[in-house]
Motif scaffolding. Structure first.
Motif, PDB file in Angstrom:
ATOM      1  N   ILE A 203       0.787  -1.320   0.026  1.00  0.00           N
ATOM      2  CA  ILE A 203      -0.073  -0.066   0.053  1.00  0.00           C
ATOM      3  C   ILE A 203       0.808   1.376  -0.029  1.00  0.00           C
ATOM      4  O   ILE A 203       0.840   2.252  -0.848  1.00  0.00           O
ATOM      5  CB  ILE A 203      -0.982   0.051   1.114  1.00  0.00           C
ATOM      6  CG1 ILE A 203      -1.978  -0.953   1.164  1.00  0.00           C
ATOM      7  CG2 ILE A 203      -1.515   1.264   1.355  1.00  0.00           C
ATOM      8  CD1 ILE A 203      -2.818  -1.354   2.157  1.00  0.00           C
ATOM      9  N   GLN A 204       1.869   1.327   0.853  1.00  0.00           N
ATOM     10  CA  GLN A 204       2.915   2.550   0.964  1.00  0.00           C
ATOM     11  C   GLN A 204       3.598   2.637  -0.458  1.00  0.00           C
ATOM     12  O   GLN A 204       3.764   3.766  -1.021  1.00  0.00           O
ATOM     13  CB  GLN A 204       3.937   2.318   1.925  1.00  0.00           C
ATOM     14  CG  GLN A 204       3.405   2.383   3.317  1.00  0.00           C
ATOM     15  CD  GLN A 204       4.249   2.157   4.564  1.00  0.00           C
ATOM     16  OE1 GLN A 204       5.323   2.667   4.064  1.00  0.00           O
ATOM     17  NE2 GLN A 204       4.228   1.283   5.214  1.00  0.00           N
ATOM     18  N   GLU A 205       3.801   1.487  -0.905  1.00  0.00           N
ATOM     19  CA  GLU A 205       4.596   1.495  -2.344  1.00  0.00           C
ATOM     20  C   GLU A 205       3.552   2.182  -3.600  1.00  0.00           C
ATOM     21  O   GLU A 205       4.096   2.943  -4.367  1.00  0.00           O
ATOM     22  CB  GLU A 205       5.287   0.107  -2.791  1.00  0.00           C
ATOM     23  CG  GLU A 205       6.396  -0.226  -1.948  1.00  0.00           C
ATOM     24  CD  GLU A 205       6.664  -1.725  -2.400  1.00  0.00           C
ATOM     25  OE1 GLU A 205       7.921  -2.119  -1.926  1.00  0.00           O
ATOM     26  OE2 GLU A 205       5.968  -2.278  -2.972  1.00  0.00           O
ATOM     27  N   ASP A 206       2.386   1.734  -3.702  1.00  0.00           N
ATOM     28  CA  ASP A 206       1.329   2.026  -4.490  1.00  0.00           C
ATOM     29  C   ASP A 206       1.065   3.565  -4.151  1.00  0.00           C
ATOM     30  O   ASP A 206       1.091   4.372  -5.273  1.00  0.00           O
ATOM     31  CB  ASP A 206      -0.130   1.298  -4.053  1.00  0.00           C
ATOM     32  CG  ASP A 206       0.238  -0.203  -4.545  1.00  0.00           C
ATOM     33  OD1 ASP A 206       1.020  -0.532  -5.230  1.00  0.00           O
ATOM     34  OD2 ASP A 206      -0.807  -0.899  -4.332  1.00  0.00           O
ATOM     35  N   LEU A 207       1.331   3.909  -2.793  1.00  0.00           N
ATOM     36  CA  LEU A 207       0.975   5.590  -2.755  1.00  0.00           C
ATOM     37  C   LEU A 207       2.060   6.466  -3.423  1.00  0.00           C
ATOM     38  O   LEU A 207       1.907   7.442  -4.040  1.00  0.00           O
ATOM     39  CB  LEU A 207       0.901   5.657  -1.383  1.00  0.00           C
ATOM     40  CG  LEU A 207       0.526   7.163  -1.045  1.00  0.00           C
ATOM     41  CD1 LEU A 207      -0.545   7.820  -1.411  1.00  0.00           C
ATOM     42  CD2 LEU A 207       0.532   7.440   0.622  1.00  0.00           C
TER      43      LEU A 207
ATOM     44  N   GLU B  32       3.315   5.325 -17.249  1.00  0.00           N
ATOM     45  CA  GLU B  32       3.764   4.396 -17.937  1.00  0.00           C
ATOM     46  C   GLU B  32       4.725   3.607 -16.815  1.00  0.00           C
ATOM     47  O   GLU B  32       4.567   2.197 -17.125  1.00  0.00           O
ATOM     48  CB  GLU B  32       4.957   5.091 -18.943  1.00  0.00           C
ATOM     49  CG  GLU B  32       5.907   3.858 -19.786  1.00  0.00           C
ATOM     50  CD  GLU B  32       7.000   4.677 -20.684  1.00  0.00           C
ATOM     51  OE1 GLU B  32       7.159   3.917 -21.543  1.00  0.00           O
ATOM     52  OE2 GLU B  32       6.820   5.876 -20.527  1.00  0.00           O
ATOM     53  N   LYS B  33       5.387   4.045 -15.946  1.00  0.00           N
ATOM     54  CA  LYS B  33       6.044   3.420 -14.932  1.00  0.00           C
ATOM     55  C   LYS B  33       5.022   2.537 -14.046  1.00  0.00           C
ATOM     56  O   LYS B  33       5.325   1.667 -13.568  1.00  0.00           O
ATOM     57  CB  LYS B  33       6.887   4.588 -13.891  1.00  0.00           C
ATOM     58  CG  LYS B  33       8.125   5.053 -14.700  1.00  0.00           C
ATOM     59  CD  LYS B  33       8.835   5.584 -13.760  1.00  0.00           C
ATOM     60  CE  LYS B  33      10.408   6.129 -14.060  1.00  0.00           C
ATOM     61  NZ  LYS B  33      11.302   6.600 -13.146  1.00  0.00           N
ATOM     62  N   ARG B  34       3.861   3.327 -13.646  1.00  0.00           N
ATOM     63  CA  ARG B  34       2.984   2.715 -12.877  1.00  0.00           C
ATOM     64  C   ARG B  34       2.498   1.402 -13.567  1.00  0.00           C
ATOM     65  O   ARG B  34       2.225   0.136 -12.950  1.00  0.00           O
ATOM     66  CB  ARG B  34       1.874   3.379 -12.604  1.00  0.00           C
ATOM     67  CG  ARG B  34       2.216   4.748 -11.718  1.00  0.00           C
ATOM     68  CD  ARG B  34       0.992   5.389 -11.088  1.00  0.00           C
ATOM     69  NE  ARG B  34       0.025   5.804 -12.048  1.00  0.00           N
ATOM     70  CZ  ARG B  34      -0.145   7.138 -12.441  1.00  0.00           C
ATOM     71  NH1 ARG B  34       0.939   7.906 -12.371  1.00  0.00           N
ATOM     72  NH2 ARG B  34      -1.125   7.456 -13.413  1.00  0.00           N
ATOM     73  N   LEU B  35       2.260   1.585 -14.926  1.00  0.00           N
ATOM     74  CA  LEU B  35       1.899   0.146 -15.669  1.00  0.00           C
ATOM     75  C   LEU B  35       2.924  -1.016 -15.548  1.00  0.00           C
ATOM     76  O   LEU B  35       2.549  -1.912 -15.430  1.00  0.00           O
ATOM     77  CB  LEU B  35       1.571   0.839 -17.270  1.00  0.00           C
ATOM     78  CG  LEU B  35       1.048  -0.497 -18.178  1.00  0.00           C
ATOM     79  CD1 LEU B  35      -0.056  -1.370 -17.357  1.00  0.00           C
ATOM     80  CD2 LEU B  35       0.939  -0.269 -19.562  1.00  0.00           C
TER      81      LEU B  35
END
Length: 217
Positions: free
Chosen positions: A130-134, A143-146
């Motif tokens: 969850i912290q990494e997602d935030l 693009e990086k998130r994908l």
């Protein structure tokens, strides 16, 4: 002197032995397991399938906060005093879940240290995710998130052998997970394919080289 390797704790087998206060449930694709605002009175264990967690705004807009696979827990907020479910859980594919009443879950966590350890490890790993997602949402491009989501879905970075072929996950769902449009996801997927980071062979086949997108500044 050889050492005996301890077999991993079998959560499904353990839960099947609980007398009372638990139910095995089957959900069809897109069927709601619980809704945002429902009474929080149970913990669920995903035995098979996939479950999507979404939060819904007052205007009806949905945001995907997690895609949970087999071996995941949900509804754990009920153990911390949450009176209502803070999200909606929906089966992404046909799924089997075990529902454990809140009081029964509290009892087995107290009585079975091995199960308690597995549950705690899951919660800690989920908290880190969850912290990494935030951080990902705040600082990284779509693009990086994908790229990161694809690597996570392929289990890169987890113990054991990665699963480079991703099970059927629609571009619409990927767009919801990273907060962009389907057309942008399609654009980036084609770019990754042309660069050799993914290939289509019975489904998206993710290569570890996709990490270059995540690590590149």
């Amino acid at each position: 002197m050889s050492s005996t390797k301890t077999a991993p704790f079998d959560v499904t087998q353990f839960l099947s032995q609980i007398n009372g206060g638990k139910t095995s449930l089957m959900f069809r694709k897109k069927q709601i397991i619980f809704s945002q605002g429902d009474e929080a009175n149970a913990v669920f264990y995903v035995q098979a399938g996939k479950v999507k967690l979404v939060v819904i705004s007052e205007k009806g807009k949905e945001a995907v906060i997690a895609l949970l696979e087999a071996g995941s827990f949900l509804g754990e907020g009920s153990l911390t005093g949450q009176q209502m479910c803070m999200s909606t859980a929906r089966a992404e594919v046909d799924s089997t879940l075990i529902r454990i009443d809140k009081q029964v879950m509290i009892r087995v966590l107290h009585d079975e240290p091995a199960f308690s350890e597995v549950f705690l490890e899951y919660l800690l790993a989920r908290n880190v995710r969850i912290q990494e997602d935030l951080v990902d949402q705040l600082f990284n491009s779509s693009e990086k998130r994908l790229a990161r989501i694809l690597l996570l879905l392929a289990h890169f970075g987890k113990e054991g052998k990665p699963e480079p072929v991703i099970a059927k996950v629609s571009q619409e769902l990927l767009a919801e997970m990273i907060g962009t449009t389907r057309s942008r996801v399609s654009f980036f997927m084609n770019k990754f394919r042309k660069l050799g980071f993914i290939e289509y062979n019975g489904g998206p086949h993710v290569h570890s080289s996709l990490l270059n997108i995540v690590l590149h500044d």
